[in-house]
Write an enzyme that holds these catalytic residues in place. Structure first.
Site, PDB file in Angstrom:
ATOM      1  N   GLY A  38      -4.034  -1.626  -8.817  1.00  0.00           N
ATOM      2  CA  GLY A  38      -3.717  -0.830 -10.010  1.00  0.00           C
ATOM      3  C   GLY A  38      -3.703  -1.700 -11.257  1.00  0.00           C
ATOM      4  O   GLY A  38      -3.901  -2.912 -11.203  1.00  0.00           O
ATOM      5  N   ASN A  90      -0.543  -2.500   5.491  1.00  0.00           N
ATOM      6  CA  ASN A  90      -0.075  -1.862   4.263  1.00  0.00           C
ATOM      7  C   ASN A  90       0.058  -0.343   4.423  1.00  0.00           C
ATOM      8  O   ASN A  90       1.120   0.229   4.164  1.00  0.00           O
ATOM      9  CB  ASN A  90      -1.025  -2.173   3.112  1.00  0.00           C
ATOM     10  CG  ASN A  90      -0.602  -1.501   1.810  1.00  0.00           C
ATOM     11  OD1 ASN A  90       0.323  -1.952   1.151  1.00  0.00           O
ATOM     12  ND2 ASN A  90      -1.262  -0.411   1.441  1.00  0.00           N
ATOM     13  N   TYR A 139      -9.704   2.860   7.741  1.00  0.00           N
ATOM     14  CA  TYR A 139      -9.049   3.516   6.600  1.00  0.00           C
ATOM     15  C   TYR A 139      -8.607   4.924   6.981  1.00  0.00           C
ATOM     16  O   TYR A 139      -7.434   5.289   6.854  1.00  0.00           O
ATOM     17  CB  TYR A 139      -9.990   3.559   5.392  1.00  0.00           C
ATOM     18  CG  TYR A 139      -9.543   4.557   4.343  1.00  0.00           C
ATOM     19  CD1 TYR A 139      -8.325   4.413   3.691  1.00  0.00           C
ATOM     20  CD2 TYR A 139     -10.338   5.655   4.018  1.00  0.00           C
ATOM     21  CE1 TYR A 139      -7.896   5.345   2.744  1.00  0.00           C
ATOM     22  CE2 TYR A 139      -9.927   6.582   3.068  1.00  0.00           C
ATOM     23  CZ  TYR A 139      -8.711   6.422   2.446  1.00  0.00           C
ATOM     24  OH  TYR A 139      -8.288   7.348   1.517  1.00  0.00           O
ATOM     25  N   GLY A 278     -24.409   3.487   7.875  1.00  0.00           N
ATOM     26  CA  GLY A 278     -23.831   3.959   9.126  1.00  0.00           C
ATOM     27  C   GLY A 278     -22.582   4.784   8.884  1.00  0.00           C
ATOM     28  O   GLY A 278     -21.755   4.438   8.038  1.00  0.00           O
TER      29      GLY A 278
END
Length: 326
Positions: A38, A90, A139, A278
């Site tokens: 950020g 995280n 993710y 991919g």
């Protein structure tokens, strides 16, 4: 009725726009961000700012908070494949610490920025919330793990939570816009070509089973997204975890986006066709029927040209600021 809300990751793209919307609605806003992705200037002027990690929230989170809006996550698909441990640490470990801090402080309302990447390659489009979840990268897997954690927290400890799953956020809201480094999203990348900062845009595959052979994606304006988060705060019910997809319900191809940028900016945009990547599904479009029913949400900025125009205005503002700073 006004409240006090913690916005984790509120110095980032979506978090900053949501924080600004909360302020405009009369709420007190505290932004928590470690500034790893950020920007300090992204924190709205009316918000308090704590530079720190979500694992440290227990040190100051207290019963005066009415809820948490959680955006503090790493979100680069490619990086998650190369460094999965960073994403588990995280996105999952950090959120588990945050949930513990909320439980200790008695803060019982959460809106979580999830992702439609939790579904992986969909069997049917538009994607509905009951679709199988089979993420194709760490993710998406990390976000799905958090959704499971939140479900358990709601059932066991009375948390009222809403997870919002969306794909491609775009556009800008005043001085709050997209400024990732490195940039990986299509619209800002094409705008960089228009600005002369990039020679051409790479089109990854033009032989997909779509009308023009390029991938089709659902784009949602960041201000529409912010409004959904405020509605989700109102909809969060104790002991329940509501999951809503957010999208326009129709998609735009890569070539449609490029052509729209040409029209909006008046600049030529050279294209280079590159091999498919991919794990890139041909079509990703989300159904927002549940969000309409449960949140009363309906996107009002679904026009692609309008989304691109807002993003272009923000990109030009940043370019002017950079020139003045030199």
């Amino acid at each position: 009725m006004s409240g006090k809300y913690l916005v984790t990751g509120g110095a980032g793209y979506v978090g900053s726009v949501v924080a600004q919307h909360l302020l405009e609605a009369g709420h007190e806003v505290v932004v928590l961000d470690n500034l790893s992705t950020g920007f300090r200037e992204g924190v709205p002027a009316g918000a308090s700012f704590i530079e720190g990690d979500i694992r440290d929230a227990a040190a100051w989170l207290d019963p005066s908070y009415d809820g948490v809006l959680h955006f503090a996550a790493f979100s680069q698909v490619g990086e998650s494949v190369a460094k999965p441990e960073k994403y588990w640490d995280n996105n999952v470990g950090g959120t588990m610490a945050l949930l513990g801090a909320m439980r200790e402080a008695g803060v019982r309302r959460l809106v979580f920025s999830s992702t439609a990447a939790t579904y992986g390659e969909p069997e049917q489009v538009p994607i509905v919330e009951s679709a199988p979840t089979s993420p194709t990268n760490p993710y998406g897997a990390s976000k799905l793990a958090v959704d499971h954690m939140i479900t358990g927290e709601a059932a066991a400890h009375g948390l009222g939570a809403v997870s919002l799953r969306y794909f491609n956020v775009a556009g800008a809201y005043g001085r709050y816009g997209e400024r990732h480094d490195p940039e990986s999203h299509l619209i800002p990348l094409v705008l960089q070509v228009a600005q002369g900062r990039r020679e051409a845009i790479s089109v990854y595959g033009d032989d997909y089973p779509t009308p023009d052979g390029t991938c089709v994606r659902d784009y949602i304006h960041v201000a529409d997204l912010a409004e959904a988060h405020l509605l989700a705060l109102k909809a969060a019910a104790p002991g329940e975890h509501l999951i809503c997809n957010l999208g326009n319900g129709n998609g735009f191809s890569v070539r449609e986006v490029v052509e729209t940028v040409r029209e909006v900016t008046g600049h030529p945009i050279p294209e280079v066709v590159a091999p498919r990547r991919g794990g890139d599904p041909a079509v990703l479009v989300a159904s927002a029927a549940t969000a309409r029913e449960k949140l009363g949400w309906k996107p009002s900025r679904a026009d692609l040209a309008g989304i691109v125009a807002d993003a272009w205005e923000f990109a030009q503002q940043r370019a002017e600021q950079a020139e003045q700073a030199e």
